[in-house]
Design an enzyme around this catalytic site. Structure first.
Site, PDB file in Angstrom:
ATOM      1  N   ASP A 382       0.806  -1.233   0.000  1.00 54.10           N
ATOM      2  CA  ASP A 382       0.000   0.000   0.000  1.00 54.10           C
ATOM      3  C   ASP A 382       0.837   1.280   0.000  1.00 54.10           C
ATOM      4  O   ASP A 382       0.484   2.256  -0.653  1.00 54.10           O
ATOM      5  CB  ASP A 382      -0.909   0.046   1.239  1.00 54.10           C
ATOM      6  CG  ASP A 382      -1.908  -1.082   1.256  1.00 54.10           C
ATOM      7  OD1 ASP A 382      -2.159  -1.661   0.190  1.00 54.10           O
ATOM      8  OD2 ASP A 382      -2.427  -1.388   2.348  1.00 54.10           O
TER       9      ASP A 382
HETATM   10  P1  NAP Z   1       0.806  -3.993   3.084  1.00 50.10           P
HETATM   11  O1  NAP Z   1       0.198  -3.018   2.166  1.00 50.10           O
HETATM   12  O2  NAP Z   1      -0.057  -4.638   4.111  1.00 50.10           O
HETATM   13  O3  NAP Z   1       1.476  -5.115   2.167  1.00 50.10           O
HETATM   14  C1  NAP Z   1       2.283  -6.106   2.714  1.00 50.10           C
HETATM   15  C2  NAP Z   1       2.635  -7.060   1.570  1.00 50.10           C
HETATM   16  O4  NAP Z   1       3.595  -7.956   2.094  1.00 50.10           O
HETATM   17  C3  NAP Z   1       1.458  -7.874   1.102  1.00 50.10           C
HETATM   18  O5  NAP Z   1       0.986  -7.413  -0.131  1.00 50.10           O
HETATM   19  C4  NAP Z   1       2.004  -9.314   1.034  1.00 50.10           C
HETATM   20  O6  NAP Z   1       1.879  -9.819  -0.300  1.00 50.10           O
HETATM   21  C5  NAP Z   1       3.469  -9.160   1.367  1.00 50.10           C
HETATM   22  N1  NAP Z   1       3.949 -10.248   2.223  1.00 50.10           N
HETATM   23  C6  NAP Z   1       3.344 -10.805   3.294  1.00 50.10           C
HETATM   24  N2  NAP Z   1       4.082 -11.791   3.784  1.00 50.10           N
HETATM   25  C7  NAP Z   1       5.193 -11.858   3.014  1.00 50.10           C
HETATM   26  C8  NAP Z   1       6.344 -12.690   3.021  1.00 50.10           C
HETATM   27  N3  NAP Z   1       6.525 -13.661   3.930  1.00 50.10           N
HETATM   28  N4  NAP Z   1       7.298 -12.461   2.081  1.00 50.10           N
HETATM   29  C9  NAP Z   1       7.137 -11.499   1.152  1.00 50.10           C
HETATM   30  N5  NAP Z   1       6.066 -10.686   1.106  1.00 50.10           N
HETATM   31  C10 NAP Z   1       5.107 -10.871   2.035  1.00 50.10           C
HETATM   32  O7  NAP Z   1       2.063  -3.407   3.878  1.00 50.10           O
HETATM   33  P2  NAP Z   1       2.747  -1.971   3.841  1.00 50.10           P
HETATM   34  O8  NAP Z   1       3.084  -1.566   2.443  1.00 50.10           O
HETATM   35  O9  NAP Z   1       3.825  -2.059   4.864  1.00 50.10           O
HETATM   36  O10 NAP Z   1       1.614  -0.977   4.299  1.00 50.10           O
HETATM   37  C11 NAP Z   1       1.108  -0.960   5.631  1.00 50.10           C
HETATM   38  C12 NAP Z   1      -0.393  -0.920   5.599  1.00 50.10           C
HETATM   39  O11 NAP Z   1      -0.859  -1.102   6.937  1.00 50.10           O
HETATM   40  C13 NAP Z   1      -0.928   0.417   5.103  1.00 50.10           C
HETATM   41  O12 NAP Z   1      -2.136   0.222   4.434  1.00 50.10           O
HETATM   42  C14 NAP Z   1      -1.175   1.152   6.428  1.00 50.10           C
HETATM   43  O13 NAP Z   1      -2.149   2.167   6.313  1.00 50.10           O
HETATM   44  C15 NAP Z   1      -1.663   0.017   7.285  1.00 50.10           C
HETATM   45  N6  NAP Z   1      -1.525   0.309   8.726  1.00 50.10           N
HETATM   46  C16 NAP Z   1      -0.306   0.575   9.249  1.00 50.10           C
HETATM   47  C17 NAP Z   1      -0.199   0.925  10.571  1.00 50.10           C
HETATM   48  C18 NAP Z   1       1.120   1.294  11.201  1.00 50.10           C
HETATM   49  O14 NAP Z   1       1.115   1.874  12.266  1.00 50.10           O
HETATM   50  N7  NAP Z   1       2.243   0.982  10.576  1.00 50.10           N
HETATM   51  C19 NAP Z   1      -1.324   0.934  11.377  1.00 50.10           C
HETATM   52  C20 NAP Z   1      -2.558   0.615  10.790  1.00 50.10           C
HETATM   53  C21 NAP Z   1      -2.634   0.307   9.465  1.00 50.10           C
HETATM   54  P3  NAP Z   1       1.810 -11.396  -0.559  1.00 50.10           P
HETATM   55  O15 NAP Z   1       0.679 -11.903   0.254  1.00 50.10           O
HETATM   56  O16 NAP Z   1       1.595 -11.506  -2.018  1.00 50.10           O
HETATM   57  O17 NAP Z   1       3.132 -11.954  -0.133  1.00 50.10           O
END
Ligand code: NAP
Length: 458
Positions: A382
């Protein structure tokens, strides 16, 4: 004499709490921050035991050992990825402790005036935070449904319930002798905590946890007034305000309004309709990826939640070492909400001893992507989605992102084409310049390292 000494101890402890918050701002000083907080808390406990004539130490020891028996295994056994729910769990008990102290104070003393008002605020916030935090934990751990549970006039019912609880609280504060009201007041506060959380989706839980942390702090602050303990007032106020500021920062980084998080019943995983046509992506092998990285002058690595899931931080460190040795300039781009909790990526990379000066905040690094040869996305999704910049229909429209798509070549390590947290497709994967590296992050990075000849020799 002791009274004076304890006051000085409290001042030192308050200063340490403030320094702990300040030092938490930078990875370099984060360890010092934790130590300062711990020493501050130890001084606060010792000071309080000295100040009050302790009637029975054995109960304090029982509580100490019971708490440690639960807390220590949790700290060691819970995986990094479960830290948000662990935090909710500890807030739940912090708030319950404050609420129970308030209850005991009420039944033992039934003071009048300001002190009674403080006890009412303490118990109201304490009990609602207790059930609210347990609900948040249940949603994050997926033992409760993640989706928002909504029904007609929900906000109105919640406001009315809170209004009744607050009115009973005022009644208790004015006429503390009416002891029969207190259990009803407690019941409504507990119920309100549950009803406050059920319309909020699992996606918003980390933000809500920061807010509940703030409520628990305010409850402790009110307890400080009720017990006439200035240090508790200071610590509670610090906790209350920092939790609130953190939730505001998280809302901004996700481009969500505060009221929307609390009352919007958002946070459902959304899959964008209408995207049924199959677009093709280009994939590459570890060998091809290693070749591109080796030939690059500059590489920016973008870590995300998948890095945490795969626990690939130590392998990333090896890749960083290998590329740096070969003269490649490697930086890490940190998005404020990458992962599942604030500072998630900083903690992971610090664990692997990646030099802090290689970690760049989003605002500082975004201008560097156009000059960067390879942007290597490791388990992030994301926070790299260009739709956030231009697609008004996207649920993440307006969220600040890392401008990964501006790099000359983009490589994305993830296991599949599955979406990330927001549940939406990422158009980055379909660009001509993007190569998908399908596999578990730890596995794939290990394979790339194997292909780098210098590391094979080492
Ligand atoms: P993300 O959008 O959740 O994407 C994580 C990606 O990691 C997934 O598409 C997944 O794809 C891949 N993944 C999972 N396990 C894996 C593995 N073992 N090896 C390789 N890839 C793997 O993560 P992000 O880009 O870090 O974004 C964070 C999201 O969380 C945002 O939408 C944010 O708003 C939200 N959020 C964050 C917080 C905070 O405080 N940080 C709090 C609330 C919400 P596959 O399944 O295809 O592997």
């Amino acid at each position: 004499m002791i009274e004076h000494l304890v006051n000085y101890v409290y001042i030192v402890s308050a200063v340490l709490f403030i320094l702990a918050l300040k030092w938490m701002n930078k990875p370099e000083s984060a360890r010092r921050s934790v130590l300062a907080g711990e020493i501050g808390m130890l001084l606060a406990i010792v000071g309080t035991l000295l100040k009050h004539e302790v009637v029975s130490y054995q109960w304090i020891f029982v509580a100490f050992f019971l708490g440690s028996a639960v807390g220590i295994p949790i700290a060691y056994l819970m995986p990094m990825t479960a830290v948000p729910q662990r935090t909710a769990f500890s807030h739940a008990f912090g708030a319950l402790a404050a609420a129970l102290v308030g209850t005991a104070e009420y039944y033992q003393r039934r003071p009048h005036g300001f002190e009674m008002a403080a006890i009412v605020i303490e118990t109201l916030l304490g009990f609602l935070t207790f059930t609210g935090s347990l609900m948040a934990m249940g949603k994050l751990q997926e033992v409760l449904p993640q989706r928002p549970i909504v029904y007609k006039n929900q906000n109105l019912i919640n406001f009315a319930l809170f209004g009744i609880a607050a009115a009973l609280g005022i009644w208790i504060a004015v006429v503390p002798e009416n002891t029969w009201i207190f259990p009803i007041f407690v019941g409504l506060s507990l119920l309100f905590g549950v009803l406050l959380i059920i319309p909020i989706g699992g996606a918003d839980m980390p933000t809500v946890i920061a807010l509940l942390n703030s409520y628990a702090g305010l409850s402790a602050c009110a307890m400080g007034f009720a017990l006439n303990n200035k240090l508790l007032v200071i610590a509670g106020a610090l906790d209350g305000s920092s939790g609130f500021i953190l939730s505001v920062i998280m809302c901004k980084a996700m481009n969500r309004s505060f009221t929307n998080v609390l009352f919007g019943a958002f946070g459902q995983l959304q899959v964008k309709p209408g995207h049924v046509e199959q677009r093709s992506v280009r994939s590459a092998t570890p060998e091809e990826a290693a070749g591109l990285l080796e030939a690059a002058g500059s590489v920016i690595i973008i870590p995300g939640y998948g890095l945490a899931v795969a626990q690939a931080q130590h392998k990333i460190r090896e890749l960083y070492d290998g590329l740096s040795k070969r003269g490649v300039d490697v930086k890490f781009a940190i998005h404020p909400v990458a992962g599942r909790m604030p500072g998630h990526m900083n903690v992971l990379l610090a664990e692997a001893d990646i030099p802090y000066d290689r970690l760049w905040e989003m605002d500082a690094i975004n201008s560097e992507f156009p000059q960067c040869d390879v942007a290597l996305v490791v388990g992030a999704n994301d926070v790299t989605n260009p739709a956030a910049r231009h697609d008004k229909s996207s649920p993440i429209y307006g969220m600040p992102i890392l401008d990964v798509d501006k790099a000359r070549t983009v490589m994305v390590i993830k296991r599949s084409m599955n979406p990330g947290f927001a549940g939406i497709e990422n158009e980055l994967y379909y660009l001509d310049k993007t190569l998908m590296l399908f596999g578990d992050a730890k596995f794939f990075v290990t394979e790339i390292i194997k292909e780098l000849p210098a590391l094979v020799r080492a």
